[in-house]
Motif scaffolding. Structure first.
Motif, mmCIF file in Angstrom:
data_model
loop_
_atom_site.group_PDB
_atom_site.id
_atom_site.type_symbol
_atom_site.label_atom_id
_atom_site.label_comp_id
_atom_site.label_asym_id
_atom_site.label_seq_id
_atom_site.Cartn_x
_atom_site.Cartn_y
_atom_site.Cartn_z
ATOM 1 N N VAL A 189 0.734 -1.111 0.281
ATOM 2 C CA VAL A 189 0.120 0.198 0.152
ATOM 3 C C VAL A 189 0.824 1.708 -0.078
ATOM 4 O O VAL A 189 0.616 2.331 -0.890
ATOM 5 N N VAL A 190 1.850 1.405 1.033
ATOM 6 C CA VAL A 190 2.897 2.521 0.854
ATOM 7 C C VAL A 190 2.988 2.262 -0.511
ATOM 8 O O VAL A 190 4.130 3.700 -1.113
ATOM 9 N N ALA A 201 -6.912 4.767 -6.372
ATOM 10 C CA ALA A 201 -7.379 5.254 -5.101
ATOM 11 C C ALA A 201 -7.915 4.599 -4.128
ATOM 12 O O ALA A 201 -7.855 4.591 -2.716
ATOM 13 N N TRP A 202 -9.468 3.959 -5.195
ATOM 14 C CA TRP A 202 -10.097 3.704 -3.567
ATOM 15 C C TRP A 202 -10.009 2.346 -3.491
ATOM 16 O O TRP A 202 -10.209 1.694 -2.545
ATOM 17 N N VAL A 203 -9.436 1.476 -4.392
ATOM 18 C CA VAL A 203 -8.712 -0.062 -4.068
ATOM 19 C C VAL A 203 -7.570 0.119 -2.370
ATOM 20 O O VAL A 203 -7.407 -0.331 -2.279
ATOM 21 N N ALA A 204 -7.000 1.707 -2.873
ATOM 22 C CA ALA A 204 -5.802 1.480 -1.589
ATOM 23 C C ALA A 204 -6.460 1.784 -0.541
ATOM 24 O O ALA A 204 -6.335 1.955 -0.001
ATOM 25 N N LEU A 205 -7.461 2.658 -0.762
ATOM 26 C CA LEU A 205 -8.357 3.014 0.602
ATOM 27 C C LEU A 205 -9.015 2.329 1.310
ATOM 28 O O LEU A 205 -9.039 1.962 2.768
ATOM 29 N N ALA A 220 -6.419 -10.109 1.890
ATOM 30 C CA ALA A 220 -7.552 -9.462 1.491
ATOM 31 C C ALA A 220 -7.116 -8.244 1.297
ATOM 32 O O ALA A 220 -7.258 -7.697 0.235
ATOM 33 N N ALA A 221 -6.980 -7.465 2.449
ATOM 34 C CA ALA A 221 -5.758 -6.567 2.574
ATOM 35 C C ALA A 221 -4.413 -6.223 1.092
ATOM 36 O O ALA A 221 -4.405 -5.225 0.759
ATOM 37 N N GLY A 222 -4.120 -7.806 1.386
ATOM 38 C CA GLY A 222 -2.780 -7.635 0.738
ATOM 39 C C GLY A 222 -3.363 -7.784 -1.065
ATOM 40 O O GLY A 222 -2.314 -7.059 -1.426
ATOM 41 N N VAL A 234 -3.774 -5.315 -5.802
ATOM 42 C CA VAL A 234 -4.453 -4.607 -7.122
ATOM 43 C C VAL A 234 -4.116 -3.217 -7.514
ATOM 44 O O VAL A 234 -3.512 -2.578 -8.254
ATOM 45 N N ALA A 235 -3.591 -2.396 -6.170
ATOM 46 C CA ALA A 235 -3.807 -1.111 -6.872
ATOM 47 C C ALA A 235 -2.536 -0.336 -6.713
ATOM 48 O O ALA A 235 -2.540 0.338 -8.029
ATOM 49 N N ALA A 236 -1.776 -1.492 -6.553
ATOM 50 C CA ALA A 236 0.306 -1.105 -6.960
ATOM 51 C C ALA A 236 0.218 -0.567 -8.806
ATOM 52 O O ALA A 236 0.698 -0.615 -9.273
ATOM 53 N N LEU A 237 -0.523 -2.121 -9.360
ATOM 54 C CA LEU A 237 -0.660 -2.609 -10.121
ATOM 55 C C LEU A 237 -2.174 -1.855 -10.968
ATOM 56 O O LEU A 237 -0.995 -1.258 -12.801
#
Length: 302
Positions: free
Chosen positions: A148-149, A177-181, A283-285, A290-293
């Motif tokens: 996430v970072v 951004a929403w996925v990271a949130l 699940a957060a991982g 997905v957010a990073a991709l």
């Protein structure tokens, strides 16, 4: 003059978070009880518990090394250092150059490791079992937090938390951004599910008070971190009293929203067992990956 102003802001921020951590813990427990239809404990009960525990005479234990005695202080120090770097009502405080989000994550990890090692060193069954469960939950949680970072750094163009907040002005409306949130919220819920830290089952005096304070402060770090990224209203570096007042109001709103969100998640998810907490961290991982991709794909397409 600027250096003095940043120091004043840093001291004021530290005083605010130290005062707000027990109060937020009391409000969260009260809201959780109210959502369950109970009267709930007093809001100032955490402060009363700190005073009561601090008056107890420390117990000398035959089992365990001297590190067990200083582990709560080490965990509290690392957590307090991380909390000092996450902005509450303003940016550009004295620790701004050190407010690297990787440093904040590392400090939280150091605090967790100190608790786990001390619980294992205690030589008792219950603290050791709690330490084992905490370690198992930390493996997916810490990995997800690092991803996430990485995604936030790509979106903000820097690992410095203040720069991420300034350049992003909160998380944008992009899908990444929403996925990271969502990943951050899942990590906060998984971390909050750890109601009984490993050392809490072995300490009974001032060390327990320090360990509990560190846990409350850690929860406040999550609330401030997510709130500053999502709704950074009032977070501006300015010496104007009006801007400071707006910053205080914005921080209070984020704090109330974070407490309500955590209380709602507690009411929705209930008391999560260790296995469910690990699954939530896993699940957060996946969400973080997905957010990073999505960020990397969007950068390449741009």
């Amino acid at each position: 003059m600027i250096i003095v102003l940043t120091l004043v802001l840093q001291i004021l921020h530290a005083a605010l978070i130290l005062a707000a951590a027990p109060l937020a813990a009391g409000a969260l427990d009260w809201l959780e009880a109210r959502f369950a239809g109970r009267a709930g404990p007093p809001l100032l009960l955490p402060w009363a518990s700190l005073v009561r525990l601090s008056r107890k005479t420390p117990i000398e234990r035959e089992a365990g090394s001297p590190g067990l005695r200083y582990a709560p202080a080490a965990a509290f120090g690392a957590t307090a250092a991380a909390a000092a770097m996450v902005p509450s009502f303003t940016l550009d405080m004295a620790l701004f150059p050190l407010a690297d989000i990787l440093v904040i994550v590392s400090l939280l990890s150091v605090a967790r490791v100190a608790e786990v090692l001390a619980a294992l060193d205690a030589g008792a069954a219950l603290p050791g079992l709690a330490a084992q469960q905490a370690s198992a939950a930390a493996v997916p949680a810490e990995a997800a937090l690092v991803v996430v970072v990485f995604a936030l750094a790509l979106m903000g163009g820097s690992f410095n938390l203040d720069l991420i907040i300034e350049q992003q002005a909160g998380l944008p409306t992009a899908a990444a951004a929403w996925v990271a949130l969502a990943a951050l919220l899942a990590l906060a819920a998984a971390d909050d599910a750890r109601r009984d830290p490993p050392l809490d089952q072995h300490l009974t005096d001032t060390g327990l008070a320090i360990a509990q304070f560190a846990a409350w402060l850690r929860r406040l770090v999550w609330i401030d971190l997510i709130g500053a990224l999502v709704f950074p209203a009032g977070l501006a570096a300015s010496a104007a009293p009006l801007d400071w007042a707006l910053g205080f109001a914005g921080w209070a709103a984020r704090l109330v929203a974070g407490i309500l969100a955590l209380a709602g998640l507690r009411a929705l998810l209930g008391s999560l067992p260790a296995r469910r907490a690990r699954e939530l961290a896993g699940a957060a991982g996946l969400l973080a990956l997905v957010a990073a991709l999505l960020v990397l794909t969007g950068t390449r397409m741009a």
